[in-house]
Design a protein around this motif. Structure first.
Motif, PDB file in Angstrom:
ATOM      1  N   VAL A  40      -6.045  88.314  16.225  1.00  0.00           N
ATOM      2  CA  VAL A  40      -6.332  87.915  17.605  1.00  0.00           C
ATOM      3  C   VAL A  40      -5.326  88.677  18.470  1.00  0.00           C
ATOM      4  CG1 VAL A  40      -6.566  86.012  19.222  1.00  0.00           C
ATOM      5  CG2 VAL A  40      -7.165  85.670  16.828  1.00  0.00           C
ATOM      6  N   LEU A  41      -5.728  89.886  18.868  1.00  0.00           N
ATOM      7  CA  LEU A  41      -4.869  90.785  19.633  1.00  0.00           C
ATOM      8  C   LEU A  41      -4.837  90.399  21.112  1.00  0.00           C
ATOM      9  CD1 LEU A  41      -6.166  94.137  18.067  1.00  0.00           C
ATOM     10  CD2 LEU A  41      -4.008  92.954  17.534  1.00  0.00           C
ATOM     11  N   PRO A  42      -3.817  90.814  21.840  1.00  0.00           N
ATOM     12  CA  PRO A  42      -3.774  90.524  23.281  1.00  0.00           C
ATOM     13  C   PRO A  42      -5.031  90.996  24.024  1.00  0.00           C
ATOM     14  CG  PRO A  42      -1.659  91.353  22.560  1.00  0.00           C
ATOM     15  CD  PRO A  42      -2.602  91.499  21.386  1.00  0.00           C
ATOM     16  N   GLY A  43      -5.637  92.095  23.601  1.00  0.00           N
ATOM     17  CA  GLY A  43      -6.820  92.627  24.254  1.00  0.00           C
ATOM     18  C   GLY A  43      -8.119  91.934  23.873  1.00  0.00           C
ATOM     19  N   SER A  44      -8.060  90.964  22.960  1.00  0.00           N
ATOM     20  CA  SER A  44      -9.289  90.265  22.562  1.00  0.00           C
ATOM     21  C   SER A  44      -9.185  88.758  22.811  1.00  0.00           C
ATOM     22  CB  SER A  44      -9.629  90.547  21.096  1.00  0.00           C
ATOM     23  OG  SER A  44      -8.592  90.120  20.242  1.00  0.00           O
ATOM     24  N   ARG A  45      -8.347  88.395  23.786  1.00  0.00           N
ATOM     25  CA  ARG A  45      -8.173  86.980  24.135  1.00  0.00           C
ATOM     26  C   ARG A  45      -8.950  86.644  25.409  1.00  0.00           C
ATOM     27  NH1 ARG A  45      -3.903  84.736  21.249  1.00  0.00           N
ATOM     28  NH2 ARG A  45      -2.648  86.284  20.170  1.00  0.00           N
ATOM     29  N   GLN A  46      -9.315  85.365  25.538  1.00  0.00           N
ATOM     30  CA  GLN A  46      -9.919  84.909  26.776  1.00  0.00           C
ATOM     31  C   GLN A  46      -8.816  84.357  27.679  1.00  0.00           C
ATOM     32  OE1 GLN A  46      -8.995  81.637  26.462  1.00  0.00           O
ATOM     33  NE2 GLN A  46     -10.892  80.487  26.146  1.00  0.00           N
ATOM     34  N   GLY A  51      -8.714  83.464  21.033  1.00  0.00           N
ATOM     35  CA  GLY A  51      -9.554  84.612  20.737  1.00  0.00           C
ATOM     36  C   GLY A  51     -10.882  84.456  21.466  1.00  0.00           C
ATOM     37  N   HIS A  52     -11.352  85.535  22.051  1.00  0.00           N
ATOM     38  CA  HIS A  52     -12.603  85.508  22.816  1.00  0.00           C
ATOM     39  C   HIS A  52     -13.789  85.277  21.886  1.00  0.00           C
ATOM     40  CE1 HIS A  52     -15.801  86.793  25.518  1.00  0.00           C
ATOM     41  NE2 HIS A  52     -14.916  86.690  26.513  1.00  0.00           N
ATOM     42  N   ALA A  53     -14.815  84.587  22.389  1.00  0.00           N
ATOM     43  CA  ALA A  53     -16.031  84.348  21.604  1.00  0.00           C
ATOM     44  C   ALA A  53     -16.683  85.670  21.204  1.00  0.00           C
ATOM     45  CB  ALA A  53     -17.009  83.496  22.400  1.00  0.00           C
ATOM     46  N   GLY A  54     -16.488  86.716  21.998  1.00  0.00           N
ATOM     47  CA  GLY A  54     -17.019  88.040  21.646  1.00  0.00           C
ATOM     48  C   GLY A  54     -16.409  88.570  20.358  1.00  0.00           C
ATOM     49  N   PRO A  90     -11.781  76.197  19.441  1.00  0.00           N
ATOM     50  CA  PRO A  90     -11.161  77.405  19.999  1.00  0.00           C
ATOM     51  C   PRO A  90     -10.606  78.300  18.889  1.00  0.00           C
ATOM     52  CG  PRO A  90     -10.384  75.446  21.142  1.00  0.00           C
ATOM     53  CD  PRO A  90     -11.152  74.975  19.935  1.00  0.00           C
ATOM     54  N   ALA A  91     -10.641  79.598  19.139  1.00  0.00           N
ATOM     55  CA  ALA A  91     -10.162  80.589  18.159  1.00  0.00           C
ATOM     56  C   ALA A  91      -8.659  80.769  18.301  1.00  0.00           C
ATOM     57  CB  ALA A  91     -10.902  81.908  18.341  1.00  0.00           C
ATOM     58  N   GLY A  92      -7.921  79.724  17.982  1.00  0.00           N
ATOM     59  CA  GLY A  92      -6.466  79.772  18.035  1.00  0.00           C
ATOM     60  C   GLY A  92      -5.929  80.049  16.648  1.00  0.00           C
ATOM     61  N   LEU A 126     -12.365  76.019  10.675  1.00  0.00           N
ATOM     62  CA  LEU A 126     -13.703  76.544  10.927  1.00  0.00           C
ATOM     63  C   LEU A 126     -13.946  76.508  12.431  1.00  0.00           C
ATOM     64  CD1 LEU A 126     -16.477  77.519   9.808  1.00  0.00           C
ATOM     65  CD2 LEU A 126     -17.142  75.099   9.749  1.00  0.00           C
ATOM     66  N   ILE A 127     -14.182  77.679  13.032  1.00  0.00           N
ATOM     67  CA  ILE A 127     -14.354  77.731  14.488  1.00  0.00           C
ATOM     68  C   ILE A 127     -15.772  78.095  14.902  1.00  0.00           C
ATOM     69  CG2 ILE A 127     -11.929  78.212  14.940  1.00  0.00           C
ATOM     70  CD1 ILE A 127     -12.939  81.181  15.523  1.00  0.00           C
TER      71      ILE A 127
END
Length: 139
Positions: A40-46, A51-54, A90-92, A126-127
């Motif tokens: 979960v990189l800084p560029g892929s967070r909401q 982590g972004h759903a994308g 959430p993708a934490g 499980l997210i």
């Protein structure tokens, strides 16, 4: 599963610029199942830091698609025809792990699913769950 088939999947995965952008890695290949992990990189967070759903969808879709690829002839690839996602939490986490699997293989359609987990240390949540259809197409 033959080493040549695994190599074909690795080469296809390596050719995906999206997976490289996300920092995703192919971490498991077996007949009917593929595992992809991504940090979960800084560029892929909401906006709230998760982590972004994308990101979740992208690695889940790819894991399911490569699982389908393990069940079809070598001269074929797959394209996603449709994919549904249920976001459960959430993708934490430090990284996400998508496990794609084949529900029903076929010559014209392959029904697939994927579970996506957020992982931090020993914690594994499980997210998301995905289910969809892949269409085999000529390479």
């Amino acid at each position: 599963m033959k080493d040549e088939a695994k190599q074909r999947i690795r080469e296809s995965f390596d050719a995906q610029s999206m997976m490289a952008t996300l920092g995703a890695q192919l971490t498991g290949i077996a007949t009917g199942e593929v595992i992809i992990t991504a940090p979960v990189l800084p560029g892929s967070r909401q906006q709230q830091g998760y982590g972004h759903a994308g990101l979740t969808f992208s690695i889940g879709d790819s894991a399911a698609g490569y699982a389908a690829l393990t069940t079809i002839p070598e001269n074929m690839e797959v394209l996603t025809a449709e994919m549904k996602i249920n976001l459960l939490a959430p993708a934490g986490g430090d990284f996400l792990r998508a496990t794609g699997r084949v529900i029903k293989p076929g010559r014209r359609l392959v029904v697939v699913a994927a579970d996506v987990h957020a992982v931090t240390g020993d914690e594994d949540v499980l997210i998301a769950v995905l289910q969809g259809t892949m269409v085999p197409v000529p390479r």
